[in-house]
Design a protein around this motif. Structure first.
Motif, short mmCIF file in Angstrom:
data_model
loop_
_atom_site.label_atom_id
_atom_site.label_comp_id
_atom_site.label_asym_id
_atom_site.label_seq_id
_atom_site.Cartn_x
_atom_site.Cartn_y
_atom_site.Cartn_z
N VAL A 258 -12.72 -38.55 -24.41
CA VAL A 258 -11.98 -37.99 -23.29
C VAL A 258 -13.03 -37.34 -22.42
O VAL A 258 -13.88 -36.62 -22.91
CB VAL A 258 -10.94 -36.98 -23.82
CG1 VAL A 258 -10.26 -36.25 -22.67
CG2 VAL A 258 -9.92 -37.69 -24.69
N ALA A 259 -13.19 -37.66 -21.22
CA ALA A 259 -12.21 -38.18 -20.29
C ALA A 259 -12.22 -39.70 -20.30
O ALA A 259 -13.25 -40.32 -20.06
CB ALA A 259 -12.51 -37.68 -18.90
N ALA A 260 -11.06 -40.25 -20.56
CA ALA A 260 -10.86 -41.69 -20.46
C ALA A 260 -10.38 -41.98 -19.05
O ALA A 260 -9.56 -41.25 -18.50
CB ALA A 260 -9.84 -42.15 -21.49
N ARG B 57 -1.97 -33.87 -26.45
CA ARG B 57 -2.53 -34.34 -27.72
C ARG B 57 -2.21 -35.81 -27.95
O ARG B 57 -3.04 -36.57 -28.42
CB ARG B 57 -2.01 -33.51 -28.88
CG ARG B 57 -2.40 -32.07 -28.83
CD ARG B 57 -3.59 -31.83 -29.69
NE ARG B 57 -3.88 -30.40 -29.67
CZ ARG B 57 -5.08 -29.95 -29.82
NH1 ARG B 57 -6.07 -30.75 -30.02
NH2 ARG B 57 -5.30 -28.65 -29.77
N VAL B 58 -1.00 -36.21 -27.60
CA VAL B 58 -0.59 -37.61 -27.75
C VAL B 58 -1.43 -38.49 -26.83
O VAL B 58 -1.92 -39.55 -27.23
CB VAL B 58 0.92 -37.77 -27.45
CG1 VAL B 58 1.32 -39.23 -27.44
CG2 VAL B 58 1.74 -36.98 -28.45
N HIS C 272 -5.36 -36.35 -14.13
CA HIS C 272 -4.33 -35.78 -15.00
C HIS C 272 -5.03 -34.93 -16.05
O HIS C 272 -5.78 -35.45 -16.86
CB HIS C 272 -3.51 -36.88 -15.66
CG HIS C 272 -2.32 -36.35 -16.37
ND1 HIS C 272 -1.12 -36.15 -15.74
CD2 HIS C 272 -2.14 -35.97 -17.65
CE1 HIS C 272 -0.26 -35.67 -16.60
NE2 HIS C 272 -0.86 -35.54 -17.76
N GLU C 273 -4.81 -33.64 -16.00
CA GLU C 273 -5.43 -32.71 -16.94
C GLU C 273 -4.59 -32.64 -18.21
O GLU C 273 -3.58 -31.96 -18.27
CB GLU C 273 -5.56 -31.32 -16.31
CG GLU C 273 -6.37 -31.29 -15.04
CD GLU C 273 -7.85 -31.56 -15.26
OE1 GLU C 273 -8.33 -31.45 -16.40
OE2 GLU C 273 -8.53 -31.89 -14.28
#
Length: 64
Positions: A27-29, A12-13, A3-4
């Motif tokens: 990020v990337a999580a 942002r959320v 998921h980009e």
């Protein structure tokens, strides 16, 4: 699935979500089955310890 978040209006959320969950993850999580695993370092640690493949098995799909 990837998921980009930079292409998502809610990106942002989502980027701040791990912090709200009490995790200090860059990020990337990486999530597996809705569970926060962490960054690529944690994924590699799981792989090297033999835990990653069994963790992924329930989400494996058959392909030809």
């Amino acid at each position: 699935m990837t998921h980009e978040i930079d292409q998502d209006p809610e990106g942002r959320v989502m980027e701040k979500a791990p912090t709200r969950l009490g995790c200090n993850v860059p990020v990337a999580a990486i999530f597996i089955g809705g569970r926060l695993v962490g960054s690529m370092n944690e994924v590699m640690s799981l792989h090297l310890s033999g835990v990653l493949i069994p963790l992924l098995k329930p989400y494996q799909t058959l392909s030809n």
